[in-house]
Design a protein around this motif. Structure first.
Motif, PDB file in Angstrom:
ATOM      1  N   PRO A   1       0.796  -1.231   0.000  1.00 53.10           N
ATOM      2  CA  PRO A   1       0.000   0.000   0.000  1.00 53.10           C
ATOM      3  C   PRO A   1       0.829   1.282   0.000  1.00 53.10           C
ATOM      4  CG  PRO A   1       0.018  -0.987   2.184  1.00 53.10           C
ATOM      5  CD  PRO A   1       0.701  -1.960   1.277  1.00 53.10           C
ATOM      6  N   VAL A   2       0.208   2.327  -0.524  1.00 54.24           N
ATOM      7  CA  VAL A   2       0.729   3.684  -0.435  1.00 54.24           C
ATOM      8  C   VAL A   2      -0.288   4.491   0.363  1.00 54.24           C
ATOM      9  CG1 VAL A   2       1.917   3.490  -2.647  1.00 54.24           C
ATOM     10  CG2 VAL A   2      -0.398   4.411  -2.584  1.00 54.24           C
ATOM     11  N   PRO A   3       0.090   5.631   0.921  1.00 52.47           N
ATOM     12  CA  PRO A   3      -0.884   6.453   1.660  1.00 52.47           C
ATOM     13  C   PRO A   3      -2.100   6.778   0.797  1.00 52.47           C
ATOM     14  CG  PRO A   3       1.337   7.242   2.049  1.00 52.47           C
ATOM     15  CD  PRO A   3       1.446   6.195   0.984  1.00 52.47           C
ATOM     16  N   ALA A   4      -3.253   6.933   1.445  1.00 54.98           N
ATOM     17  CA  ALA A   4      -4.519   7.128   0.723  1.00 54.98           C
ATOM     18  C   ALA A   4      -4.450   8.283  -0.256  1.00 54.98           C
ATOM     19  CB  ALA A   4      -5.656   7.329   1.730  1.00 54.98           C
ATOM     20  N   GLU A   5      -3.830   9.396   0.172  1.00 53.75           N
ATOM     21  CA  GLU A   5      -3.765  10.550  -0.717  1.00 53.75           C
ATOM     22  C   GLU A   5      -2.915  10.263  -1.954  1.00 53.75           C
ATOM     23  OE1 GLU A   5      -0.552  11.146   2.458  1.00 53.75           O
ATOM     24  OE2 GLU A   5      -2.619  10.412   2.327  1.00 53.75           O
ATOM     25  N   LYS A   6      -1.856   9.452  -1.775  1.00 50.11           N
ATOM     26  CA  LYS A   6      -1.012   9.090  -2.917  1.00 50.11           C
ATOM     27  C   LYS A   6      -1.745   8.096  -3.823  1.00 50.11           C
ATOM     28  CE  LYS A   6       3.492  10.035  -0.843  1.00 50.11           C
ATOM     29  NZ  LYS A   6       3.767  11.186  -1.725  1.00 50.11           N
ATOM     30  N   PHE A   7      -2.556   7.221  -3.227  1.00 51.47           N
ATOM     31  CA  PHE A   7      -3.332   6.292  -4.044  1.00 51.47           C
ATOM     32  C   PHE A   7      -4.285   7.051  -4.951  1.00 51.47           C
ATOM     33  CE2 PHE A   7      -6.893   3.269  -4.699  1.00 51.47           C
ATOM     34  CZ  PHE A   7      -6.185   2.251  -5.314  1.00 51.47           C
ATOM     35  N   ALA A   8      -4.857   8.133  -4.413  1.00 49.00           N
ATOM     36  CA  ALA A   8      -5.752   8.966  -5.224  1.00 49.00           C
ATOM     37  C   ALA A   8      -4.979   9.638  -6.359  1.00 49.00           C
ATOM     38  CB  ALA A   8      -6.417  10.019  -4.342  1.00 49.00           C
ATOM     39  N   VAL A   9      -3.749  10.075  -6.069  1.00 41.55           N
ATOM     40  CA  VAL A   9      -2.906  10.667  -7.113  1.00 41.55           C
ATOM     41  C   VAL A   9      -2.591   9.633  -8.191  1.00 41.55           C
ATOM     42  CG1 VAL A   9      -0.636  11.663  -7.604  1.00 41.55           C
ATOM     43  CG2 VAL A   9      -1.898  12.393  -5.584  1.00 41.55           C
ATOM     44  N   ALA A  10      -2.296   8.412  -7.766  1.00 40.96           N
ATOM     45  CA  ALA A  10      -1.996   7.345  -8.714  1.00 40.96           C
ATOM     46  C   ALA A  10      -3.184   7.083  -9.631  1.00 40.96           C
ATOM     47  CB  ALA A  10      -1.604   6.072  -7.974  1.00 40.96           C
TER      48      ALA A  10
END
Length: 629
Positions: free
Chosen positions: A259-268
């Motif tokens: 996993p990556v942090p939620a905010e980074k997942f949204a960026v991805a």
């Protein structure tokens, strides 16, 4: 006409017989056992009918097990381990299981093995570091070994996985076939890729074959030959659209695994949408990746902003497109994947490792496979069986084959010089046939898989030994050398020799055992460029009392450059009692009044320019002479 003498039984008189030298906890030194036909721990003859086998949810039929046993027998019929000890066996796919010690990422990637094709095969394992057991027989000192394998439907170890879009149901990969790539191999790998004419060898040229450089798939270099019906692999290309569709489906999977942090997942996710739009016009183009970009994770999408290169970008810092080598993403066709479970292999992989490319045993393995193994028979056995119906496997050449040495009559010059009473040693290579290894000299393979050979360069009289990254030492040298002597040789550097390439090192040494120099005198010569003088490096290492200096000193090699067709000099070294003098032609470039104790005796001579591989970076040597003073 020169008299030709065929030596078949007395070759030993021209070869230094080295006794095995054991090093505690390491094993016998490789060079000391290099010429020994050590052979196999056991020769396998499978006389009982094979039985099928069940591993997890995979069933291996009796026929498939029987094929694996045949692979073992074919390998042992084709190769005799030399300088190493061979063992053999057969195996099937490992069935992946979750491990309590693996990370979530490690387990996830491991489980992709469930999507690999149904595989069965055989191995030959060559132990190189050996000891003697209680019965005096060679036995492995440790588990370090090189491998030769024949496998039905092998994919994992000839491919680089694209793990991000792979799963337990589908395996995506790139095949690192530089031979089939328009850009080919880079300079560092090009010579190794054609070891002993691998690229064009007559026995494999009909089949797909390529060299896998070290660190591409695993630490070792591999040579790979693939046999498949009509030379068509049952793989299909993956499009850019396919890639993004699969990647989008795998996003939530990888967020759970790595996993990556939620905010980074949204960026991805946002960047993925942007990439889909960016490549909309290329949606049906084949997806290609650089080998360095196959290990994709969520951060590759987090960082895929407009001001950063994405995974399909292929440009340099100046914006030039198409500069890097890329390979298409592939997957196995579904019908072929299903057929892999049947008794008919869909493709056969014959591969072998080259972890120690400068060692004789590894190169003997390579040579034996290329020259002895009957690739055509194996192809026909599986894909054109009517051609070999009723025929048993036979190697193309006996694994115990040894080429007879042809010794030519010595030249008039050689006969005249060697008749002089003060001549201790003379070599003009006139007794060796051009194109062959120099008789009376040990040769070692260079990275390109070639040895020093005798040639007749245009513009030079007689035979010369050609060195391009090679090493030779004189095995017929009388030992020890005289206390006082004059040593000389003619040296030629080829035209346009690369400035900065390795020089040629001549070494006179006192060896306690073959290859173990207790003391030595080295002279390295490197040509200059555009008519400029070359460099000479004199190095001395002696366990002497105070008053005799060791170390390295640099001198000018007058008149030794790279601008002529043949840049020729004569090198002369004189030892008289404690004094040492070095000459280039008639110019004295170095003199030491107190260089070597008068009673010190040398017993070995070698020349070495290891590291050179470019076509222009050749040295030629002739007229090696030692005169007793």
């Amino acid at each position: 006409m020169k008299k030709i003498i065929l030596l078949a039984l007395v070759i030993a008189s021209f070869t230094a017989q080295t006794q095995p030298i054991y090093v505690d906890r390491i094993g016998f030194k490789l060079e000391s056992i290099a010429d020994i036909d050590i052979g196999w721990m056991k020769i396998y003859k499978h006389t009982t009918p094979p039985k099928g086998k069940q591993l997890g949810n995979r069933t291996y039929s009796a026929t498939q097990i029987g094929y694996s046993q045949q692979f073992v027998e074919w390998m042992q019929q084709s190769y005799l381990p030399k300088g190493c000890l061979g063992d053999a066996g057969y195996y099937q796919n490992a069935i992946p299981k979750f491990s309590g010690t693996n990370s979530r990422l490690g387990n996830a990637i491991n489980m992709h093995g469930n999507a690999l094709p149904h595989l069965y095969g055989a191995f030959s394992k060559m132990y190189m570091f050996l000891k003697k057991d209680d019965q005096g027989k060679f036995a492995p000192q440790n588990n370090l070994a090189e491998y030769w394998r024949i496998e039905a439907n092998q994919l994992q170890y000839i491919s680089d996985p694209v793990s991000f879009i792979s799963s337990a149901e589908e395996y995506y990969f790139v095949l690192p076939d530089f031979n089939g790539n328009i850009k080919g191999y880079d300079a560092d790998d090009k010579a190794a890729s054609n070891l002993m004419d691998f690229n064009t060898h007559k026995n494999i040229k009909a089949y797909k074959h390529f060299y896998v450089p070290p660190k591409t798939i695993d630490d070792y270099a591999h040579y790979v030959v693939i046999l498949t019906k009509d030379n068509e692999l049952p793989f299909e290309n993956v499009t850019i659209g396919d890639f993004f569709t699969e990647a989008e489906m795998q996003f939530p999977v990888w967020q759970k695994i790595d996993p990556v942090p939620a905010e980074k997942f949204a960026v991805a996710q946002k960047n993925l949408a942007r990439l889909k739009e960016k490549y909309k016009a290329k949606w049906n183009d084949i997806a290609e990746l650089q080998l360095s970009k196959t290990q994709i994770n969520l951060y590759d999408f987090v960082n895929a902003t407009e001001d950063h290169d994405d995974i399909f970008a292929n440009k340099n810092i100046y914006g030039k497109e198409g500069v890097h080598t890329t390979f298409p993403i592939l997957k196995v066709k579904k019908i072929a994947l299903a057929l892999c479970k049947t008794d008919q292999p869909q493709w056969l992989v014959i591969r072998w490792t080259m972890g120690m490319p400068n060692e004789s045993f590894n190169n003997h393995l390579h040579e034996s496979i290329l020259h002895n193994f009957n690739f055509d028979y194996v192809y026909n056995f599986f894909f054109k069986p009517e051609k070999v119906k009723g025929q048993q496997y036979k190697p193309l050449r006996s694994p115990s084959f040894k080429e007879a040495v042809v010794v030519r009559e010595a030249s008039k010059t050689s006969k005249k010089i060697t008749a002089e009473k003060n001549i201790f040693f003379f070599e003009d290579f006139s007794t060796t046939t051009p194109g062959k290894k120099p008789i009376g000299w040990q040769t070692k393979l260079a990275n390109a898989g070639t040895t020093a050979v005798i040639t007749q360069p245009d513009g030079l009289d007689g035979n010369w030994v050609e060195l391009r990254g090679h090493y030779i030492n004189a095995t017929l040298l009388k030992k020890p050398l005289p206390q006082n002597f004059t040593f000389s040789y003619d040296l030629v550097a080829s035209q346009n020799f690369t400035w900065g390439a390795k020089g040629l090192t001549m070494q006179l040494s006192k060896e306690t055992s073959p290859g173990n120099a207790e003391s030595y005198l080295k002279l390295k010569l490197r040509p200059g460029f555009d008519g400029r003088d070359g460099e000479a490096e004199l190095e001395r290492k002696f366990p002497f009392p105070p008053g005799y200096s060791n170390g390295t000193k640099w001198y000018v090699a007058n008149g030794f450059s790279n601008n002529k067709k043949n840049n020729r000099i004569t090198v002369t070294i004189k030892k008289m009692d404690e004094m040492l003098q070095v000459f280039i032609d008639k110019n004295k470039i170095a003199e030491y009044e107190k260089a070597i104790p008068a009673a010190h005796l040398f017993n070995a001579l070698s020349f070495d320019c290891s590291g050179n591989s470019a076509e222009n970076d050749k040295f030629y040597i002739n007229n090696i002479k030692i005169t007793k003073e």
